[in-house]
Scaffold this active site. Structure first.
Site, PDB file in Angstrom:
ATOM      1  N   LYS A   3       0.848  -1.193   0.000  1.00 55.64           N
ATOM      2  CA  LYS A   3       0.000   0.000   0.000  1.00 55.64           C
ATOM      3  C   LYS A   3       0.878   1.235   0.000  1.00 55.64           C
ATOM      4  CE  LYS A   3      -3.796   0.990   0.658  1.00 55.64           C
ATOM      5  NZ  LYS A   3      -4.646   0.865   1.850  1.00 55.64           N
ATOM      6  N   HIS A   4       0.704   2.100  -0.980  1.00 58.26           N
ATOM      7  CA  HIS A   4       1.414   3.375  -1.041  1.00 58.26           C
ATOM      8  C   HIS A   4       2.923   3.206  -0.909  1.00 58.26           C
ATOM      9  CE1 HIS A   4      -2.302   5.529  -1.359  1.00 58.26           C
ATOM     10  NE2 HIS A   4      -2.759   4.945  -0.264  1.00 58.26           N
TER      11      HIS A   4
ATOM     12  N   ASN B  78      12.356   6.245   7.341  1.00 60.48           N
ATOM     13  CA  ASN B  78      12.935   5.224   8.227  1.00 60.48           C
ATOM     14  C   ASN B  78      11.954   4.075   8.398  1.00 60.48           C
ATOM     15  OD1 ASN B  78      15.384   6.569   8.919  1.00 60.48           O
ATOM     16  ND2 ASN B  78      14.299   7.834  10.415  1.00 60.48           N
TER      17      ASN B  78
ATOM     18  N   HIS C  95      14.022   5.161  -0.626  1.00 57.37           N
ATOM     19  CA  HIS C  95      13.275   6.411  -0.826  1.00 57.37           C
ATOM     20  C   HIS C  95      12.805   6.501  -2.267  1.00 57.37           C
ATOM     21  CE1 HIS C  95      14.124   8.508   3.003  1.00 57.37           C
ATOM     22  NE2 HIS C  95      15.236   7.806   2.984  1.00 57.37           N
TER      23      HIS C  95
END
Length: 394
Positions: free
Chosen positions: A67-68, A233, A394
């Protein structure tokens, strides 16, 4: 196919949108059904890499619920006990237990059923009919797998009135070593994160406790590979070959640990005999049941389910668990594993992890306070592995 036009980017106003290969070669997947969007592909491509690596590291079928751009759950296909089957709402599908791939997805979805609502699924192995039947009754956006049985594909193509997204991934595809990203008109380049996560990373054990059981080795591999594809993180709690709590995208390490630990606690509490015995109304949907379990186990339960509030979820008023009963239940837990994508700057995360039954920890090391963190593990009889490998994503 060399490129695809997408209906829009992250949001409907972000048009045009599309995807293609930088070298003009064919895309390494085939759309078998539906019309996946921009965010779908971000989830699918990250989740596919994750399950491939889990399969390679463990030799077991693997699944992820994304999810996302972060996993809500990951797992390998180990057998499920009766209590876990009930907690994951798959006890009425006995065929799931005969399919390691279906079990892997049942576990991955069951890690955090609330957050998995509307997930993207990735499967490491061919999708069989048992896995497809399980997927068919969950709220989900799409699935990526190396292939599909004919019956499984027919089941999935019927989902969402025929619009369910199904991707067949090219197992032979290997991405180039360099990867590029454009932000604000500026191109950033780096070597892709092709670090191999395997048992060779589990050798440096600086704590007094040294004996790492096979089950914990598996769980630490699951945690670290999960973290490799989780927005930083991040911290991951794992047990029995699956993630049971993922804390993603937090700005401080201890907040990652608290978030992941709270989710891990809920995973355990969903298997409490009182939670398993909840008298749900038969007209509730699966998501409504998931929300009902979450409410029942939340601190809000006494205020929201008292004075008749329970009637919208249950056939009779359930016996609630108070805070002390939950704490007593959780205090009996041991053997949970925890992975961190970067070092612990303080011992606060270790102290929080102990509250959720953590016995085994893997982290890169490299903090000025490594000695304090190791000392905290020794006081709490935890084993800590220093992997030397940071896993920021990221």
């Amino acid at each position: 196919m060399q490129e695809m036009t997408l209906k829009y980017g992250c949001n409907p106003h972000q048009k045009p949108a599309g995807l293609s290969m930088a070298d003009g070669s064919a895309l390494p997947f085939e759309v078998l059904n539906g019309n996946p969007g921009y965010i779908n592909f971000l989830d699918a491509l990250n989740a596919w890499q994750l399950v491939r690596e889990l399969r390679a590291a463990t030799g077991l079928p693997a699944a992820a619920s994304f999810k996302h751009v972060s996993p809500a759950g990951t797992a390998v296909g180990l057998p499920m006990g009766a209590g876990l089957q009930r907690a994951c709402f798959v006890d009425d599908l006995p065929e799931v237990q005969d399919s390691p791939q279906a079990v892997a997805y049942a576990r991955a979805r069951g890690a955090d059923r609330l957050c998995s609502f509307g997930d993207w699924i990735a499967l490491s192995d061919r999708c069989d009919a048992a896995t497809a039947r399980l997927i068919a009754r969950e709220v989900s956006d799409g699935v990526a797998a190396p292939d599909y049985d004919d019956e499984a594909l027919a089941i999935l193509r019927a989902k969402r009135r025929g619009s369910y997204a199904v991707l067949r991934m090219d197992e032979a595809y290997q991405p180039p070593e360099a990867e590029r990203r454009e932000v604000y008109g500026i191109t950033l380049t780096q070597r892709r994160n092709d670090a191999v996560i395997d048992e060779s990373l589990l050798r440096n054990i600086p704590t007094r406790r040294k004996e790492l059981p096979d089950a914990a080795r598996l769980d630490l591999l699951v945690a670290m590979i999960t973290l490799k594809y989780t927005q930083s993180n991040s911290v991951c709690f794992a047990r029995d070959g699956q993630a049971i709590g993922v804390g993603a995208g937090q700005q401080s390490r201890v907040h990652c640990t608290r978030l992941a630990g709270d989710k891990a606690d809920l995973w355990h509490l969903r298997q409490h005999e009182k939670a398993l015995a909840l008298p749900f109304r038969e007209d509730l949907s699966r998501p409504e049941r998931d929300n009902g379990v979450d409410l029942y186990l939340s601190p809000r339960a006494h205020s929201e389910l008292a004075s008749g509030g329970w009637q919208r979820l249950f056939t009779k008023e359930p016996e609630l668990l108070n805070a002390q009963q939950k704490r007593d239940y959780l205090d009996k837990l041991k053997g949970v594993s925890l992975g961190s994508d970067a070092f612990f700057p303080f011992d606060d995360s270790i102290l929080r992890a102990a509250e959720s039954g953590v016995s085994f920890v893997a982290q890169p090391g490299g903090s000025l306070r490594d000695a304090e963190v190791i000392d905290a593990c020794d006081r709490l009889d935890m084993l800590m592995v220093m992997t030397g490998l940071r896993l920021f994503h990221h």
